[in-house]
Motif scaffolding. Structure first.
Motif, PDB file in Angstrom:
ATOM      1  N   LEU A 115      87.690  84.155  57.179  1.00 32.08           N
ATOM      2  CA  LEU A 115      88.753  83.164  57.246  1.00 32.08           C
ATOM      3  C   LEU A 115      88.646  82.344  58.527  1.00 32.08           C
ATOM      4  O   LEU A 115      88.935  81.141  58.543  1.00 32.08           O
ATOM      5  CB  LEU A 115      90.117  83.847  57.155  1.00 32.08           C
ATOM      6  CG  LEU A 115      91.340  82.940  57.139  1.00 32.08           C
ATOM      7  CD1 LEU A 115      91.283  81.954  55.976  1.00 32.08           C
ATOM      8  CD2 LEU A 115      92.624  83.785  57.057  1.00 32.08           C
ATOM      9  N   VAL A 143      95.728  87.827  55.748  1.00 36.27           N
ATOM     10  CA  VAL A 143      95.083  86.697  55.069  1.00 36.27           C
ATOM     11  C   VAL A 143      96.102  85.904  54.256  1.00 36.27           C
ATOM     12  O   VAL A 143      96.162  84.669  54.336  1.00 36.27           O
ATOM     13  CB  VAL A 143      93.940  87.196  54.160  1.00 36.27           C
ATOM     14  CG1 VAL A 143      93.377  86.041  53.334  1.00 36.27           C
ATOM     15  CG2 VAL A 143      92.831  87.812  55.001  1.00 36.27           C
ATOM     16  N   LEU A 144      96.914  86.613  53.465  1.00 37.03           N
ATOM     17  CA  LEU A 144      97.905  85.920  52.646  1.00 37.03           C
ATOM     18  C   LEU A 144      98.997  85.292  53.509  1.00 37.03           C
ATOM     19  O   LEU A 144      99.526  84.222  53.180  1.00 37.03           O
ATOM     20  CB  LEU A 144      98.514  86.900  51.631  1.00 37.03           C
ATOM     21  CG  LEU A 144      97.519  87.462  50.609  1.00 37.03           C
ATOM     22  CD1 LEU A 144      98.213  88.474  49.690  1.00 37.03           C
ATOM     23  CD2 LEU A 144      96.884  86.347  49.781  1.00 37.03           C
ATOM     24  N   GLN A 172      97.645  82.111  54.729  1.00 37.43           N
ATOM     25  CA  GLN A 172      97.698  81.127  53.644  1.00 37.43           C
ATOM     26  C   GLN A 172      99.104  80.563  53.481  1.00 37.43           C
ATOM     27  O   GLN A 172      99.292  79.350  53.312  1.00 37.43           O
ATOM     28  CB  GLN A 172      97.259  81.795  52.331  1.00 37.43           C
ATOM     29  CG  GLN A 172      95.806  82.200  52.295  1.00 37.43           C
ATOM     30  CD  GLN A 172      94.881  81.006  52.322  1.00 37.43           C
ATOM     31  OE1 GLN A 172      95.175  79.967  51.753  1.00 37.43           O
ATOM     32  NE2 GLN A 172      93.767  81.128  53.021  1.00 37.43           N
ATOM     33  N   ASN A 229      87.316  76.215  51.410  1.00 33.59           N
ATOM     34  CA  ASN A 229      88.522  76.742  50.786  1.00 33.59           C
ATOM     35  C   ASN A 229      88.881  78.052  51.467  1.00 33.59           C
ATOM     36  O   ASN A 229      88.132  79.028  51.377  1.00 33.59           O
ATOM     37  CB  ASN A 229      88.292  76.965  49.285  1.00 33.59           C
ATOM     38  CG  ASN A 229      89.577  77.301  48.540  1.00 33.59           C
ATOM     39  OD1 ASN A 229      90.448  77.993  49.059  1.00 33.59           O
ATOM     40  ND2 ASN A 229      89.687  76.810  47.324  1.00 33.59           N
ATOM     41  N   SER A 230      90.011  78.078  52.176  1.00 27.31           N
ATOM     42  CA  SER A 230      90.377  79.282  52.923  1.00 27.31           C
ATOM     43  C   SER A 230      90.686  80.461  52.005  1.00 27.31           C
ATOM     44  O   SER A 230      90.501  81.611  52.391  1.00 27.31           O
ATOM     45  CB  SER A 230      91.581  78.990  53.836  1.00 27.31           C
ATOM     46  OG  SER A 230      92.652  78.420  53.104  1.00 27.31           O
ATOM     47  N   ARG A 231      91.135  80.200  50.781  1.00 32.96           N
ATOM     48  CA  ARG A 231      91.338  81.305  49.834  1.00 32.96           C
ATOM     49  C   ARG A 231      90.013  81.936  49.436  1.00 32.96           C
ATOM     50  O   ARG A 231      89.953  83.111  49.092  1.00 32.96           O
ATOM     51  CB  ARG A 231      92.069  80.812  48.581  1.00 32.96           C
ATOM     52  CG  ARG A 231      93.517  80.440  48.800  1.00 32.96           C
ATOM     53  CD  ARG A 231      94.219  80.202  47.475  1.00 32.96           C
ATOM     54  NE  ARG A 231      93.616  79.087  46.743  1.00 32.96           N
ATOM     55  CZ  ARG A 231      93.972  77.829  46.887  1.00 32.96           C
ATOM     56  NH1 ARG A 231      94.905  77.495  47.747  1.00 32.96           N
ATOM     57  NH2 ARG A 231      93.391  76.866  46.172  1.00 32.96           N
ATOM     58  N   LEU A 280      88.942  85.173  51.298  1.00 33.08           N
ATOM     59  CA  LEU A 280      89.443  86.444  50.778  1.00 33.08           C
ATOM     60  C   LEU A 280      88.594  86.913  49.608  1.00 33.08           C
ATOM     61  O   LEU A 280      88.167  88.074  49.561  1.00 33.08           O
ATOM     62  CB  LEU A 280      90.904  86.293  50.356  1.00 33.08           C
ATOM     63  CG  LEU A 280      91.546  87.513  49.678  1.00 33.08           C
ATOM     64  CD1 LEU A 280      91.514  88.717  50.600  1.00 33.08           C
ATOM     65  CD2 LEU A 280      92.977  87.190  49.258  1.00 33.08           C
ATOM     66  N   VAL A 281      88.339  86.013  48.676  1.00 36.69           N
ATOM     67  CA  VAL A 281      87.539  86.376  47.501  1.00 36.69           C
ATOM     68  C   VAL A 281      86.128  86.787  47.913  1.00 36.69           C
ATOM     69  O   VAL A 281      85.596  87.811  47.477  1.00 36.69           O
ATOM     70  CB  VAL A 281      87.484  85.206  46.502  1.00 36.69           C
ATOM     71  CG1 VAL A 281      86.525  85.521  45.356  1.00 36.69           C
ATOM     72  CG2 VAL A 281      88.877  84.916  45.957  1.00 36.69           C
ATOM     73  N   LEU A 316      85.192  79.471  44.867  1.00 37.81           N
ATOM     74  CA  LEU A 316      86.450  78.713  44.827  1.00 37.81           C
ATOM     75  C   LEU A 316      86.337  77.365  45.529  1.00 37.81           C
ATOM     76  O   LEU A 316      87.324  76.643  45.615  1.00 37.81           O
ATOM     77  CB  LEU A 316      87.584  79.521  45.480  1.00 37.81           C
ATOM     78  CG  LEU A 316      87.947  80.853  44.822  1.00 37.81           C
ATOM     79  CD1 LEU A 316      89.143  81.480  45.531  1.00 37.81           C
ATOM     80  CD2 LEU A 316      88.243  80.690  43.343  1.00 37.81           C
TER      81      LEU A 316
END
Length: 291
Positions: free
Chosen positions: A23, A152-153, A156, A236-238, A241-242, A283
């Motif tokens: 991240l 992380v969330l 976000q 993509n910052s999400r 996580l993935v 993503l």
């Protein structure tokens, strides 16, 4: 089946740590166009800082908070003003070369100035094991995964639902337009560097009890986090996580069902596959550029 579930769960715990470091890659890239190849060393230094504060009698939570404050100044503001700001004027390549050199300097500096020995690090969670539907779950893995996901969330949610977070995203998308709208671009970019420093401290808190505090502990972590960021989508910052979870789980599965010798090569294989077949990441989005 129970063995598979156990491998998936422990892999997700490791992947959560990769996601924290990944991240940082995506945030710095989006906000300032910076690629920090010293990200692993940014995790290693807070580990030693927390040990140093512990030697002065501070309990682990206070040592972590003190390390975060120090990291924001040194790894956030200092890195931005000393390396990113001056070198980005000449393009991305000088920053890449400088951060690779910084990583080497930090590793060798800690080895020469402190020690090449591996030091034990206090665990954040008690060393307890539970049985759930035939699956052996350790509290350390569950706590690590939960803590990493919350961070992380939470990052976000901060970016998506707060005025400051939206301003940071506006700067990441178009700094010139953000300036016209009255956004303090340098301040928003600094916030990004500061968040990256705090995430690095959190990653150090989670990973060091297992891997011990050692001068080269960040080398492998930084590489895998970079691969995770690419796999998930660098813009993509999400995706961080993935990508982190995918790398962590696949490493565990490869070590169990193929050979432990191939564990460290999994991230590279996944990285090469994504680059070949989906360069924008799982993503990520395609970015068109005029040539």
């Amino acid at each position: 089946m129970t063995e598979l579930l156990q491998l998936l769960f422990s892999g997700m715990a490791t992947g959560g740590i990769y996601a924290l470091a990944a991240l940082g890659f995506t945030l710095l890239w989006q906000a300032s166009g910076t690629v920090n190849f010293a990200q692993g060393e940014f995790v290693m230094l807070p580990a030693f800082a927390m040990l140093a504060f512990g030697h002065f009698g501070l309990p682990l939570p206070l040592a972590f908070l003190a390390t975060c404050a120090l990291a924001v100044v040194v790894l956030g503001w200092g890195f931005k003003r000393g390396i990113a700001d001056p070198l980005l004027k000449s393009g991305l390549m000088p920053v890449v070369v400088a951060t690779i050199g910084l990583a080497i300097a930090l590793r060798n500096g800690v080895r020469a100035g402190y020690s090449a020995q591996a030091f034990p690090f206090p665990g954040l969670f008690p060393d307890k094991v539970y049985q759930l539907a035939g699956v052996t779950l350790s509290l350390a893995d569950a706590g690590t995964l939960a803590f990493a996901l919350v961070l992380v969330l939470g990052t976000q949610a901060f970016l998506a639902r707060t005025v400051t977070g939206r301003a940071m995203q506006a700067v990441a998308q178009n700094s010139e337009s953000a300036t016209v709208l009255g956004i303090d671009v340098p301040r928003m970019v600094f916030y990004t560097f500061a968040i990256n420093a705090v995430l690095a401290c959190a990653a150090a808190l989670l990973v060091t009890p297992t891997y011990l505090a050692k001068f080269d502990m960040g080398e492998s972590l930084g590489t895998k986090a970079f691969f995770a960021a690419i796999i998930g989508g660098f813009n993509n910052s999400r995706g961080a996580l993935v990508g982190g979870l995918v790398v962590g789980v696949c490493e565990n599965l490869a070590a169990a069902y193929i050979s432990p010798a191939y564990k460290d090569a999994v991230a590279l294989v996944l990285f090469m596959g994504v680059i070949l077949f989906r360069p924008q990441g799982l993503l990520g989005r395609k970015v068109e550029r005029k040539v």
